[in-house]
Design a protein around this motif. Structure first.
Motif, mmCIF file in Angstrom:
data_model
loop_
_atom_site.group_PDB
_atom_site.id
_atom_site.type_symbol
_atom_site.label_atom_id
_atom_site.label_comp_id
_atom_site.label_asym_id
_atom_site.label_seq_id
_atom_site.Cartn_x
_atom_site.Cartn_y
_atom_site.Cartn_z
ATOM 1 N N ARG A 1 0.848 -1.201 0.000
ATOM 2 C CA ARG A 1 0.000 0.000 0.000
ATOM 3 C C ARG A 1 0.877 1.242 0.000
ATOM 4 N NH1 ARG A 1 -3.450 3.242 3.749
ATOM 5 N NH2 ARG A 1 -2.331 2.341 5.521
ATOM 6 N N TRP A 2 0.783 2.006 -1.083
ATOM 7 C CA TRP A 2 1.560 3.241 -1.202
ATOM 8 C C TRP A 2 0.793 4.398 -0.572
ATOM 9 C CZ3 TRP A 2 6.511 3.340 -2.735
ATOM 10 C CH2 TRP A 2 7.000 2.216 -3.421
ATOM 11 N N LEU A 3 1.462 5.144 0.274
ATOM 12 C CA LEU A 3 0.877 6.320 0.918
ATOM 13 C C LEU A 3 1.330 7.601 0.229
ATOM 14 C CD1 LEU A 3 1.338 5.192 4.619
ATOM 15 C CD2 LEU A 3 -0.610 4.827 3.097
ATOM 16 N N CYS A 4 2.247 7.467 -0.711
ATOM 17 C CA CYS A 4 2.689 8.573 -1.552
ATOM 18 C C CYS A 4 2.754 8.034 -2.974
ATOM 19 C CB CYS A 4 4.062 9.096 -1.111
ATOM 20 S SG CYS A 4 4.706 10.466 -2.096
ATOM 21 N N GLY A 5 2.130 8.700 -3.900
ATOM 22 C CA GLY A 5 2.044 8.192 -5.261
ATOM 23 C C GLY A 5 3.309 8.426 -6.062
ATOM 24 N N GLU A 6 3.465 7.635 -7.114
ATOM 25 C CA GLU A 6 4.588 7.793 -8.034
ATOM 26 C C GLU A 6 4.575 9.205 -8.627
ATOM 27 O OE1 GLU A 6 7.560 5.209 -10.246
ATOM 28 O OE2 GLU A 6 6.806 5.584 -8.217
ATOM 29 N N GLY A 7 5.703 9.894 -8.536
ATOM 30 C CA GLY A 7 5.809 11.249 -9.052
ATOM 31 C C GLY A 7 5.361 12.327 -8.087
ATOM 32 N N GLU A 8 4.854 11.946 -6.924
ATOM 33 C CA GLU A 8 4.440 12.923 -5.918
ATOM 34 C C GLU A 8 5.614 13.244 -4.990
ATOM 35 O OE1 GLU A 8 1.078 11.437 -3.830
ATOM 36 O OE2 GLU A 8 -0.263 11.520 -5.573
ATOM 37 N N ARG A 9 5.556 14.408 -4.382
ATOM 38 C CA ARG A 9 6.618 14.800 -3.446
ATOM 39 C C ARG A 9 6.261 14.313 -2.047
ATOM 40 N NH1 ARG A 9 11.131 17.596 -3.222
ATOM 41 N NH2 ARG A 9 10.961 18.250 -5.400
ATOM 42 N N CYS A 10 7.213 13.643 -1.418
ATOM 43 C CA CYS A 10 7.043 13.206 -0.038
ATOM 44 C C CYS A 10 7.885 14.097 0.870
ATOM 45 C CB CYS A 10 7.433 11.738 0.129
ATOM 46 S SG CYS A 10 9.123 11.349 -0.365
ATOM 47 N N ALA A 11 7.481 14.169 2.114
ATOM 48 C CA ALA A 11 8.175 15.009 3.087
ATOM 49 C C ALA A 11 9.149 14.173 3.912
ATOM 50 C CB ALA A 11 7.160 15.683 4.011
ATOM 51 N N ALA A 12 10.077 14.828 4.544
ATOM 52 C CA ALA A 12 11.004 14.137 5.440
ATOM 53 C C ALA A 12 10.238 13.459 6.568
ATOM 54 C CB ALA A 12 12.010 15.130 6.009
ATOM 55 N N ASP A 13 10.608 12.216 6.863
ATOM 56 C CA ASP A 13 10.023 11.391 7.923
ATOM 57 C C ASP A 13 8.598 10.924 7.605
ATOM 58 O OD1 ASP A 13 12.341 11.586 9.534
ATOM 59 O OD2 ASP A 13 11.677 13.542 10.264
ATOM 60 N N ILE B 1 3.896 -2.526 3.793
ATOM 61 C CA ILE B 1 3.917 -3.854 3.172
ATOM 62 C C ILE B 1 3.584 -4.896 4.233
ATOM 63 C CG2 ILE B 1 5.220 -5.483 1.751
ATOM 64 C CD1 ILE B 1 7.246 -3.272 1.206
ATOM 65 N N GLU B 2 2.764 -5.862 3.871
ATOM 66 C CA GLU B 2 2.510 -7.030 4.711
ATOM 67 C C GLU B 2 2.864 -8.271 3.909
ATOM 68 O OE1 GLU B 2 -1.380 -7.210 6.479
ATOM 69 O OE2 GLU B 2 -1.554 -5.026 6.447
ATOM 70 N N GLY B 3 3.652 -9.157 4.511
ATOM 71 C CA GLY B 3 4.036 -10.384 3.821
ATOM 72 C C GLY B 3 4.849 -11.274 4.735
ATOM 73 N N THR B 4 5.413 -12.339 4.176
ATOM 74 C CA THR B 4 6.231 -13.216 4.993
ATOM 75 C C THR B 4 7.492 -12.475 5.423
ATOM 76 O OG1 THR B 4 7.412 -14.124 3.085
ATOM 77 C CG2 THR B 4 5.383 -15.241 3.752
ATOM 78 N N ALA B 5 7.903 -12.714 6.661
ATOM 79 C CA ALA B 5 9.054 -11.998 7.211
ATOM 80 C C ALA B 5 10.319 -12.281 6.399
ATOM 81 C CB ALA B 5 9.258 -12.392 8.666
ATOM 82 N N ARG B 6 10.493 -13.538 6.003
ATOM 83 C CA ARG B 6 11.687 -13.889 5.222
ATOM 84 C C ARG B 6 11.742 -13.092 3.914
ATOM 85 N NH1 ARG B 6 13.243 -20.312 4.958
ATOM 86 N NH2 ARG B 6 13.790 -20.615 7.160
ATOM 87 N N ALA B 7 10.606 -13.020 3.230
ATOM 88 C CA ALA B 7 10.574 -12.325 1.947
ATOM 89 C C ALA B 7 10.895 -10.844 2.113
ATOM 90 C CB ALA B 7 9.208 -12.495 1.292
ATOM 91 N N LEU B 8 10.326 -10.219 3.124
ATOM 92 C CA LEU B 8 10.556 -8.788 3.319
ATOM 93 C C LEU B 8 12.002 -8.513 3.716
ATOM 94 C CD1 LEU B 8 7.260 -7.579 5.033
ATOM 95 C CD2 LEU B 8 7.806 -7.859 2.621
ATOM 96 N N LEU B 9 12.556 -9.383 4.537
ATOM 97 C CA LEU B 9 13.954 -9.207 4.936
ATOM 98 C C LEU B 9 14.896 -9.348 3.744
ATOM 99 C CD1 LEU B 9 13.882 -11.246 8.261
ATOM 100 C CD2 LEU B 9 14.413 -8.794 8.070
ATOM 101 N N THR B 10 14.623 -10.311 2.893
ATOM 102 C CA THR B 10 15.491 -10.542 1.739
ATOM 103 C C THR B 10 15.335 -9.443 0.688
ATOM 104 O OG1 THR B 10 15.415 -12.935 2.099
ATOM 105 C CG2 THR B 10 16.072 -12.180 -0.094
#
Length: 292
Positions: free
Chosen positions: A76-88, A94-103
């Motif tokens: 789930r993106w909280l900032c869209g592609e091409g949009e400006r995000c702020a510091a912090d 992302i939700e998924g298997t821990a192994r997959a996210l770590l790798t």
């Protein structure tokens, strides 16, 4: 590969998948030795934070990387592609298997930090010429193997792509001109190749060469390392050539952000900037895990 990459959503997704597969093979090889310590059935939530303001770019590459390891991951993106995000700011969950996210973590962030850096720098340059007729154009000074990704990021940041590679357009430079025997001779010699090229552009270093190029029918001219008075005169000469001989004028060489507006105010059409893809400082993103 087509002569001009169209950067449509399906094409970008396919490009991202190929880049991600190559990057994961480079990083993971036969397996992630450290992530193997984690229970394969454990799931995790992860947040990606921007540590500085940026134009976000690289979502297709992040998603392709994660889904190579966990096709069922929820992204789930909280900032869209091409949009400006702020510091912090949290830009992604992302939700998924821990192994997959770590790798996937390092490779996904590598894509995000590089492509966001290119898009952010391009936006800075594009903003500097806003209100003039000039557009900001990239070059072939890209990371080997990631040219299309970086050129996508330039477009995301508001820039324009130059030729993709040596195969899709003609750029006649000083050595080509010297070998051919002059500007006009080089333009005549390139005629057969021009039929399959996206465009033909000739580089000139003097006003005399510009006049020769216009007289020979050049429709795109690269003005190389000219000072401001010479550039203004080049624009005047081009304007006097008439609509049937007028060329698109591009500036190259010695372009800095500080001097960019003055270059654009000369009235040229394009300003090519190698620094968009060559001299980039990665945007700082980090991923934080919470068990879920």
């Amino acid at each position: 590969m087509s002569l001009r990459f169209d950067f449509s959503a399906p094409a970008v997704a396919a490009l991202a998948q190929a880049d991600a597969a190559r990057a994961m093979q480079e990083d993971v090889g036969d397996g992630d030795l450290t992530a193997s310590l984690v229970d394969p059935g454990r799931h995790a939530h992860a947040r990606v934070l921007a540590r500085e303001s940026a134009v976000l770019c690289g979502a297709p590459w992040v998603e392709a990387t994660v889904r190579q390891l966990d096709p069922q991951a929820r992204i789930r993106w909280l900032c869209g592609e091409g949009e400006r995000c702020a510091a912090d700011q949290t830009v992604l969950e992302i939700e998924g298997t821990a192994r997959a996210l770590l790798t996937a973590e390092r490779t996904a962030l590598n894509f995000l930090q590089l492509l966001s850096a290119v898009a952010t720098k391009t936006a800075l340059y594009a903003d500097a010429v806003r209100g003039t007729r000039a557009s900001i154009v990239d070059t072939r000074k890209t990371l080997p193997g990631l040219r299309l990704a970086q050129k996508y990021a330039v477009r995301t940041g508001g820039g324009v792509n130059h030729r993709i590679g040596l195969y899709d357009a003609v750029l006649i430079k000083e050595n080509h001109i010297a070998a051919a025997g002059g500007v006009a001779a080089a333009l005549r010699a390139v005629a057969p190749a021009a039929r399959s090229a996206a465009f033909v552009e000739v580089e000139v270093e003097t006003l005399a060469q510009l006049r020769e190029a216009l007289a020979a029918g050049a429709r795109m001219v690269l003005l190389d390392n000219m000072d401001l008075p010479t550039l203004r005169e080049a624009v005047r000469i081009n304007g006097e050539a008439g609509d049937d001989r007028k060329a698109m004028l591009e500036i190259s060489g010695g372009v800095t952000l500080e001097g960019l507006r003055a270059l654009a105010d000369t009235g040229v059409d394009r300003i090519s900037v190698g620094a968009l893809t060559k001299d980039v400082k990665a945007i700082d993103f980090s991923m934080r895990f919470q068990e879920g």
